[in-house]
Scaffold this motif. Sequence first.
Motif, PDB file in Angstrom:
ATOM      1  N   GLN A  69     -51.873   6.113  -0.649  1.00 25.02           N
ATOM      2  CA  GLN A  69     -51.524   7.458  -1.106  1.00 25.02           C
ATOM      3  C   GLN A  69     -50.286   7.467  -1.988  1.00 25.02           C
ATOM      4  OE1 GLN A  69     -51.002   9.396   2.619  1.00 25.02           O
ATOM      5  NE2 GLN A  69     -53.136  10.042   2.763  1.00 25.02           N
ATOM      6  N   THR A  70     -49.498   6.399  -1.957  1.00 24.80           N
ATOM      7  CA  THR A  70     -48.272   6.335  -2.734  1.00 24.80           C
ATOM      8  C   THR A  70     -48.603   6.106  -4.201  1.00 24.80           C
ATOM      9  OG1 THR A  70     -47.155   5.366  -0.838  1.00 24.80           O
ATOM     10  CG2 THR A  70     -46.046   5.196  -2.962  1.00 24.80           C
ATOM     11  N   PRO A  71     -48.106   6.972  -5.101  1.00 28.39           N
ATOM     12  CA  PRO A  71     -48.388   6.753  -6.521  1.00 28.39           C
ATOM     13  C   PRO A  71     -47.656   5.517  -7.042  1.00 28.39           C
ATOM     14  CG  PRO A  71     -46.860   8.576  -6.242  1.00 28.39           C
ATOM     15  CD  PRO A  71     -47.292   8.148  -4.870  1.00 28.39           C
ATOM     16  N   ASP A  72     -48.330   4.771  -7.901  1.00 25.95           N
ATOM     17  CA  ASP A  72     -47.745   3.571  -8.488  1.00 25.95           C
ATOM     18  C   ASP A  72     -46.862   3.985  -9.666  1.00 25.95           C
ATOM     19  OD1 ASP A  72     -47.144   1.011  -9.191  1.00 25.95           O
ATOM     20  OD2 ASP A  72     -49.093   0.538 -10.052  1.00 25.95           O
ATOM     21  N   PRO A  73     -45.568   3.606  -9.659  1.00 27.89           N
ATOM     22  CA  PRO A  73     -44.674   4.036 -10.736  1.00 27.89           C
ATOM     23  C   PRO A  73     -44.906   3.303 -12.056  1.00 27.89           C
ATOM     24  CG  PRO A  73     -43.488   2.628  -9.239  1.00 27.89           C
ATOM     25  CD  PRO A  73     -44.860   2.852  -8.633  1.00 27.89           C
ATOM     26  N   ASP A  74     -45.606   2.182 -12.039  1.00 30.40           N
ATOM     27  CA  ASP A  74     -45.839   1.415 -13.257  1.00 30.40           C
ATOM     28  C   ASP A  74     -47.130   1.868 -13.946  1.00 30.40           C
ATOM     29  OD1 ASP A  74     -43.575  -0.152 -12.854  1.00 30.40           O
ATOM     30  OD2 ASP A  74     -44.669  -1.530 -11.543  1.00 30.40           O
ATOM     31  N   PRO A  75     -47.161   1.837 -15.278  1.00 30.18           N
ATOM     32  CA  PRO A  75     -48.390   2.214 -15.985  1.00 30.18           C
ATOM     33  C   PRO A  75     -49.485   1.179 -15.748  1.00 30.18           C
ATOM     34  CG  PRO A  75     -46.741   1.439 -17.529  1.00 30.18           C
ATOM     35  CD  PRO A  75     -46.086   1.494 -16.194  1.00 30.18           C
ATOM     36  N   GLU A  76     -50.716   1.629 -15.796  1.00 30.01           N
ATOM     37  CA  GLU A  76     -51.868   0.744 -15.624  1.00 30.01           C
ATOM     38  C   GLU A  76     -52.052  -0.060 -16.907  1.00 30.01           C
ATOM     39  OE1 GLU A  76     -54.752  -1.345 -14.108  1.00 30.01           O
ATOM     40  OE2 GLU A  76     -53.747   0.188 -12.907  1.00 30.01           O
ATOM     41  N   PRO A  77     -51.940  -1.418 -16.848  1.00 31.64           N
ATOM     42  CA  PRO A  77     -52.019  -2.230 -18.064  1.00 31.64           C
ATOM     43  C   PRO A  77     -53.354  -2.110 -18.805  1.00 31.64           C
ATOM     44  CG  PRO A  77     -51.179  -3.534 -16.236  1.00 31.64           C
ATOM     45  CD  PRO A  77     -51.625  -2.216 -15.688  1.00 31.64           C
ATOM     46  N   ARG A  78     -54.450  -1.947 -18.076  1.00 38.55           N
ATOM     47  CA  ARG A  78     -55.769  -1.857 -18.747  1.00 38.55           C
ATOM     48  C   ARG A  78     -55.929  -0.543 -19.504  1.00 38.55           C
ATOM     49  NH1 ARG A  78     -57.048  -4.333 -13.753  1.00 38.55           N
ATOM     50  NH2 ARG A  78     -57.291  -2.257 -12.893  1.00 38.55           N
ATOM     51  N   GLU A  79     -55.162   0.490 -19.101  1.00 36.21           N
ATOM     52  CA  GLU A  79     -55.304   1.801 -19.738  1.00 36.21           C
ATOM     53  C   GLU A  79     -54.172   2.117 -20.721  1.00 36.21           C
ATOM     54  OE1 GLU A  79     -55.581   4.619 -16.598  1.00 36.21           O
ATOM     55  OE2 GLU A  79     -57.319   3.652 -15.695  1.00 36.21           O
ATOM     56  N   THR A  80     -53.211   1.228 -20.862  1.00 36.91           N
ATOM     57  CA  THR A  80     -52.072   1.468 -21.736  1.00 36.91           C
ATOM     58  C   THR A  80     -52.377   0.948 -23.133  1.00 36.91           C
ATOM     59  OG1 THR A  80     -50.613   1.196 -19.839  1.00 36.91           O
ATOM     60  CG2 THR A  80     -49.603   1.099 -22.012  1.00 36.91           C
ATOM     61  N   THR A  81     -52.210   1.814 -24.117  1.00 45.52           N
ATOM     62  CA  THR A  81     -52.476   1.404 -25.497  1.00 45.52           C
ATOM     63  C   THR A  81     -51.330   0.559 -26.032  1.00 45.52           C
ATOM     64  OG1 THR A  81     -51.459   3.394 -26.363  1.00 45.52           O
ATOM     65  CG2 THR A  81     -53.811   3.486 -25.955  1.00 45.52           C
ATOM     66  N   GLY A  82     -51.621  -0.319 -26.955  1.00 48.82           N
ATOM     67  CA  GLY A  82     -50.598  -1.104 -27.626  1.00 48.82           C
ATOM     68  C   GLY A  82     -50.231  -2.395 -26.922  1.00 48.82           C
ATOM     69  N   LEU A  83     -50.898  -2.741 -25.826  1.00 51.06           N
ATOM     70  CA  LEU A  83     -50.587  -3.986 -25.131  1.00 51.06           C
ATOM     71  C   LEU A  83     -51.574  -5.073 -25.532  1.00 51.06           C
ATOM     72  CD1 LEU A  83     -49.781  -2.848 -21.479  1.00 51.06           C
ATOM     73  CD2 LEU A  83     -48.192  -3.474 -23.275  1.00 51.06           C
ATOM     74  N   GLU A  84     -51.061  -6.275 -25.673  1.00 51.96           N
ATOM     75  CA  GLU A  84     -51.914  -7.425 -25.948  1.00 51.96           C
ATOM     76  C   GLU A  84     -52.455  -7.950 -24.625  1.00 51.96           C
ATOM     77  OE1 GLU A  84     -49.155  -9.991 -27.907  1.00 51.96           O
ATOM     78  OE2 GLU A  84     -49.658  -9.186 -29.877  1.00 51.96           O
ATOM     79  N   PRO A  85     -53.479  -8.799 -24.668  1.00 53.02           N
ATOM     80  CA  PRO A  85     -53.968  -9.403 -23.431  1.00 53.02           C
ATOM     81  C   PRO A  85     -52.834 -10.143 -22.726  1.00 53.02           C
ATOM     82  CG  PRO A  85     -55.491  -9.835 -25.221  1.00 53.02           C
ATOM     83  CD  PRO A  85     -54.302  -9.182 -25.815  1.00 53.02           C
ATOM     84  N   GLY A  86     -52.722  -9.979 -21.434  1.00 51.73           N
ATOM     85  CA  GLY A  86     -51.638 -10.578 -20.681  1.00 51.73           C
ATOM     86  C   GLY A  86     -50.458  -9.640 -20.513  1.00 51.73           C
ATOM     87  N   GLY A  87     -50.479  -8.467 -21.125  1.00 55.88           N
ATOM     88  CA  GLY A  87     -49.435  -7.467 -20.944  1.00 55.88           C
ATOM     89  C   GLY A  87     -48.314  -7.517 -21.957  1.00 55.88           C
ATOM     90  N   GLY A  88     -48.396  -8.381 -22.964  1.00 55.26           N
ATOM     91  CA  GLY A  88     -47.347  -8.458 -23.975  1.00 55.26           C
ATOM     92  C   GLY A  88     -47.409  -7.292 -24.938  1.00 55.26           C
TER      93      GLY A  88
END
Length: 81
Positions: free
Chosen positions: A5-24
């Motif tokens: 139930q606790t919200p995750d404070p970090d953005p979801e990497p798969r749904e964040t635009t502008g990220l390269e594979p691996g999160g860079g």
Amino acid sequence: MTPSQTPDPDPEPRETTGLEPGGGVPPGETPPGESSMSGAGPQDTTYNPPKGWAKAPMAMITIVTLLVAAFFLVYAIILLL
């Protein structure tokens, strides 16, 4: 709250635009910000009480200021006479 139930404070990497594979982040791209964790940390009123001037020091500063101002006022009046 349970972990599910606790919200995750970090953005979801798969749904964040502008990220390269691996999160860079590619050059020239602004990395995504983290969400605020306003509920984290100790209670402000318990561990970090409000700070301010106590009445006695503020009264002493006011009295000394008024005495210095009165001294210079009397000195100016004496010089004019």
